[in-house]
Enzyme design. Sequence first.
Site, PDB file in Angstrom:
ATOM      1  N   ASN A   1       0.702  -1.296  -0.081  1.00  0.00           N
ATOM      2  CA  ASN A   1      -0.064   0.210  -0.058  1.00  0.00           C
ATOM      3  C   ASN A   1       0.819   1.271  -0.164  1.00  0.00           C
ATOM      4  O   ASN A   1       1.728   1.488  -0.933  1.00  0.00           O
ATOM      5  CB  ASN A   1      -1.127  -0.001   1.038  1.00  0.00           C
ATOM      6  N   ASP A   2       0.820   2.209   1.002  1.00  0.00           N
ATOM      7  CA  ASP A   2       1.262   3.557   1.032  1.00  0.00           C
ATOM      8  C   ASP A   2       2.648   3.621   0.393  1.00  0.00           C
ATOM      9  O   ASP A   2       3.398   2.786   0.953  1.00  0.00           O
ATOM     10  CB  ASP A   2       1.224   4.266   2.144  1.00  0.00           C
ATOM     11  N   PRO A   3       2.933   4.626  -0.448  1.00  0.00           N
ATOM     12  CA  PRO A   3       4.597   4.990  -0.853  1.00  0.00           C
ATOM     13  C   PRO A   3       4.821   5.536   0.577  1.00  0.00           C
ATOM     14  O   PRO A   3       4.226   6.507   1.255  1.00  0.00           O
ATOM     15  CB  PRO A   3       4.381   5.989  -1.921  1.00  0.00           C
TER      16      PRO A   3
ATOM     17  N   GLN B   1       4.565   0.336   2.271  1.00  0.00           N
ATOM     18  CA  GLN B   1       4.036  -0.528   3.323  1.00  0.00           C
ATOM     19  C   GLN B   1       3.797  -1.897   2.447  1.00  0.00           C
ATOM     20  O   GLN B   1       3.193  -1.897   1.431  1.00  0.00           O
ATOM     21  CB  GLN B   1       2.598   0.058   3.679  1.00  0.00           C
TER      22      GLN B   1
ATOM     23  N   SER C   1       3.056   4.491   8.037  1.00  0.00           N
ATOM     24  CA  SER C   1       3.557   5.360   7.107  1.00  0.00           C
ATOM     25  C   SER C   1       4.425   6.391   7.583  1.00  0.00           C
ATOM     26  O   SER C   1       4.315   6.712   8.812  1.00  0.00           O
ATOM     27  CB  SER C   1       2.538   5.825   6.279  1.00  0.00           C
TER      28      SER C   1
END
Length: 589
Positions: free
Chosen positions: A67-69, A84, A128
């Site tokens: 998922n998230d950068p 992630q 994150s």
Amino acid sequence: MGGLGRDAWAWLGVVAVMLLAQLAGASHVVYENHLDLEAAAAAVPPSIVDPQLRPGYHFQPPKNWINDPNAPLYYKGWYHFFYQYNPRGAVWGNIVWAHSVSRDLINWVALEPAIEPSIPSDQYGCWSGSATMLPDGTPAIMYTGIDRPGVSYQVQNVAYPRNRSDPLLREWVKPGYNPIIVPEGGINATQFRDPTTAWRAGGRWRLLVGSVAAAGGGGARGAAFVYRSRDFLRWARVRRPLHSAPTGMWECPDFYPVEAAGRREGLDTSVPGRPRVKYVLKNSLDLRRYDYYTVGTYDRRAERYVPDDPAGDECRLRYDYGNFYASKTFYDPARRRRVLWGWANESDTTADDVAKGWAGIQAIPRTVWLDPSGKQLLQWPVEEVDALRGKSVTLKGRVLKPGQHLEVTGLQTAQADVEVSFEVPTVAGAEPLDPALAHDAERLCGARGADVVGGVGPFGLWVLASADRRERTAVFFRVFRAAAGGKPVVLMCSDPTKSSLNPNLYKPTFAGFVDTDISNGRISLRSLIDRSVVESFGAGGETCILSRVYPSLAIGKNARLYAFNNGKADVKVSRLKAWEMRKPLMNGA
Ligand code: DQQ
């Protein structure tokens, strides 16, 4: 000489790491096969998503969930990208920071995870965060740690490279004084995460943490809290948030300066305040799962941000009107630009993800800068992606009569880049705009999709289309008559309702208005097509839409590309150029 020597060592390091990763990966696969395959095969129905729909040139790891950068940065000639990642499966969970490196933002080599649960203040999760370049050139990573089981109680930690002379930054050390920021003074400890890149002014560092502020009557207010520090060690909260709005939780805030009006050059996050510098505040709205931003002014004495558009907080502007979340920018000093990363989830089912063994990609990194109007950002794929372009086809001056379409032949288009310029001779026949939908692009597009005949438009591209066109994803424009005295309203849509014969997929229609003056007759569209990704840029990056689609027929060599016109007025394809796209080095995937 010295530089070359370091490069050679760095590459040797990468090759060694790749070999080791392959060996480790191979033994892991065998281990998993022995233990789990029978049980998994019994539990999981086969995926309806064909393996050929795995993207070729969008960032992804060899397998599992992403998922998230996180914390993109540039260091000693290398781009670093963290994200992630679930090392154990294709659904969210067991989150660590995976780590990849690149020379060009396009070819990627996977390293070992950089940050994994290992200290009391992150033992239940490493969520994150962002990177900050300290004045001596050391990158610092700030991230959210989950420090107790059951409830996700959130604190902020810091990590530093073990060896600053390693350009690949393979090892990260968490000082014993972590956590450095804890939820105090009435902050909701389960809604307190995702520290931004810090910026420095007047001898003090500041960063933001995404959160919620006490509800003032109607629902929770999203809030970005400011923390300040003189030594990057002890941080104190400023009582009032930098900004807040009645939207619910703000995840992954991002806050950065941009050159006023039209200059493409990016600015370092710590740039000294100048009159011609504006600020962008972006928040990822947990309730809607979209990334919204405003452009405004930052008063660093008051530690307050004020959007230029008083209505801006009503979620008007999005980076992307499609599938794009938890994004983050960084300043790239090598090319003096600000680059935006964003996560695109799947839109198949969780059972499909488990069966195919992977889920999630990153959008192509985009350069972002302020539009000359000063009202919004412009975005464009980083120029390095053009190096993947191969065989091409060009069409010029082809008129599409009402109801006509035109096939682009002579190349494969399942993995392609298309740039097209359209010309509309007149907008006199544009349909009226229903005032009830004048501010709701998505509903407007849902009501007047790609096949509903209009006045001027719908016209655009059918991508990932089958030969019989029963499958096709439409990316298009539709023009509406202006309210008295105003300029015509242009809508950009992605209509995936016919993208697959498979009925069990999520096929959301996405749309945004385009701030362009079509009375001059011209509008452009670029689409990066990548097997199950359609990432489109309207009017030079005024409006962007990323869609995930999973055709059942339009796969590999069977994917076709067309330009179409379903309006009542002629539309000219003044120029269309399409390129086949090569596959870069992609983390061994
Ligand atoms: N994802 C992370 C959080 C963040 C959310 C956890 C946004 O830190 O708020 O994986 O997608």
